[in-house]
Motif scaffolding. Sequence first.
Motif, PDB file in Angstrom:
ATOM      1  N   ILE A  67     -18.633 114.270  29.918  1.00  0.00           N
ATOM      2  CA  ILE A  67     -17.366 115.002  29.977  1.00  0.00           C
ATOM      3  C   ILE A  67     -16.269 114.098  30.544  1.00  0.00           C
ATOM      4  N   GLY A  68     -16.595 113.379  31.617  1.00  0.00           N
ATOM      5  CA  GLY A  68     -15.623 112.472  32.221  1.00  0.00           C
ATOM      6  C   GLY A  68     -15.203 111.368  31.275  1.00  0.00           C
ATOM      7  N   VAL A  69     -16.155 110.766  30.576  1.00  0.00           N
ATOM      8  CA  VAL A  69     -15.853 109.688  29.637  1.00  0.00           C
ATOM      9  C   VAL A  69     -14.995 110.210  28.483  1.00  0.00           C
ATOM     10  N   THR A  70     -15.282 111.414  28.019  1.00  0.00           N
ATOM     11  CA  THR A  70     -14.471 112.024  26.962  1.00  0.00           C
ATOM     12  C   THR A  70     -13.028 112.185  27.412  1.00  0.00           C
ATOM     13  N   ALA A  71     -12.849 112.651  28.655  1.00  0.00           N
ATOM     14  CA  ALA A  71     -11.497 112.814  29.200  1.00  0.00           C
ATOM     15  C   ALA A  71     -10.785 111.466  29.298  1.00  0.00           C
ATOM     16  N   VAL A  72     -11.490 110.434  29.713  1.00  0.00           N
ATOM     17  CA  VAL A  72     -10.898 109.092  29.827  1.00  0.00           C
ATOM     18  C   VAL A  72     -10.472 108.583  28.454  1.00  0.00           C
ATOM     19  N   ALA A  73     -11.322 108.804  27.429  1.00  0.00           N
ATOM     20  CA  ALA A  73     -10.985 108.362  26.073  1.00  0.00           C
ATOM     21  C   ALA A  73      -9.744 109.091  25.546  1.00  0.00           C
ATOM     22  N   ILE A  74      -9.670 110.403  25.803  1.00  0.00           N
ATOM     23  CA  ILE A  74      -8.492 111.182  25.388  1.00  0.00           C
ATOM     24  C   ILE A  74      -7.250 110.693  26.139  1.00  0.00           C
ATOM     25  N   ALA A  75      -7.422 110.425  27.443  1.00  0.00           N
ATOM     26  CA  ALA A  75      -6.298 109.954  28.259  1.00  0.00           C
ATOM     27  C   ALA A  75      -5.775 108.615  27.753  1.00  0.00           C
ATOM     28  N   GLU A  76      -6.678 107.751  27.282  1.00  0.00           N
ATOM     29  CA  GLU A  76      -6.246 106.459  26.748  1.00  0.00           C
ATOM     30  C   GLU A  76      -5.360 106.645  25.519  1.00  0.00           C
ATOM     31  N   LEU A  77      -5.787 107.536  24.624  1.00  0.00           N
ATOM     32  CA  LEU A  77      -5.011 107.791  23.412  1.00  0.00           C
ATOM     33  C   LEU A  77      -3.649 108.408  23.740  1.00  0.00           C
ATOM     34  N   LEU A  78      -3.653 109.403  24.639  1.00  0.00           N
ATOM     35  CA  LEU A  78      -2.397 110.056  25.011  1.00  0.00           C
ATOM     36  C   LEU A  78      -1.477 109.101  25.757  1.00  0.00           C
ATOM     37  N   GLY A  79      -2.058 108.268  26.625  1.00  0.00           N
ATOM     38  CA  GLY A  79      -1.258 107.289  27.355  1.00  0.00           C
ATOM     39  C   GLY A  79      -0.540 106.345  26.409  1.00  0.00           C
TER      40      GLY A  79
END
Length: 411
Positions: free
Chosen positions: A224-236
């Motif tokens: 779950i944490g890694v998924t959030a980090v991957a999404i955050a990278e794209l949004l960033g």
Amino acid sequence: MELTQYQAAFLILIIFFAGDLVGALTKAKISSMFVIMMGFLVLFLSGLYPADIMATSGFAAVASFGQYMLLFNMGSSVDLPTLRREWRTVLGAVIGMGAAILGCIVAMPIIGKDFALAAAPVVNGGIVATTTMVDACTDKGLPAAAALATFVYAVQKFVGTLPASNCGLSVANKLVDDLRAKHAADPNYSWYAEQSGEAASGLQKEPFWKGIKKYYTNFICLAIGVTAVAIAELLGKFFKSFEIAGAKPLSFINMSIVCMVLGIICRNAGLIPPNIQRDFSKSNGFFAFLSLCTIIPSLAKIDITMLPSIGFATVVIFVLVVAFTFIVFYLTPAWKIVGSKKLAIGISMCQLIGYPGTELIATEITNAVAQTEEERDAITARIQTAYVISGFTSVTILSVVIAGILANFIG
């Protein structure tokens, strides 16, 4: 002799071991972070540790990952209803952060813009704000400013602990005196009855995650944490590139801020449990270690000639931060928000301490003043709640946003 990966890892972790040991033996009176940072600084300056020890150990390759997982967990610890109930404490903490930033701004003509900007979010926050500013300074080729941010982080607990403790003791003593006076005037008086009469009633809906709690295993929570980090990278990346009429109004919203916001949203929507990485994947300590591994290499770039300027800048920053904090809460009506000048100062100093230091100080105050269970609970409700929420507001939430914004102005 060239170090192997495992020898480098051993030499790094032995310093962390020493820091935690000193912190435990002194009951946090000497910060473990101070011991760790000063230990690495001395070892780098003396040449006993090579500058590339983090790269050799392999920790440098995954260090930034730890920061983002830590941020997602920090977001998952944010309870918005509690912050709304304690809005006076939150607002007092925000004003204290403003006073600290004002002190850093006033320091600019004395120590320089880059030093002042590098230090401001660190004074407001903790490891994540420090990591953000160190990375920004390193990217802009400013090793002295990066080292200053690290140095400020290492010593700020010393600056904040004494006023937070003294002010908290004053508030606790007054609170206990009032309780004892009420008991003397009315033997049937009960603080508990008073609190229950003031408390608002209401049932909270059980969050979604509790119904499937058994599925939040170590690996699922990490995923779950890694998924959030991957999404955050794209949004960033999206926010960095988003343009309106040639301008980029959302460029300050970086990956760090998005990670934390995703954690806040998921926790308060009931999708994930609070402190998902700390309490469920049991990995938060390792992620905190990795985050520190991104800061430590900046100490290797300090040479002996930088120490006087870094030391001078650190003194100037903390003198002005403390001075403006007292000015704001003693010479303006700002203290009325929390109802006490002493408590306002204590709340403001929590940005320099962070959790769990804020809770440790509040516990020490309670143990020193309370003589009955009722007095203990009353002090806890007044001091510990205020200190923990203040440190949480400044260190966990707002300092990350401030660091994300000010990092754009470095250089």
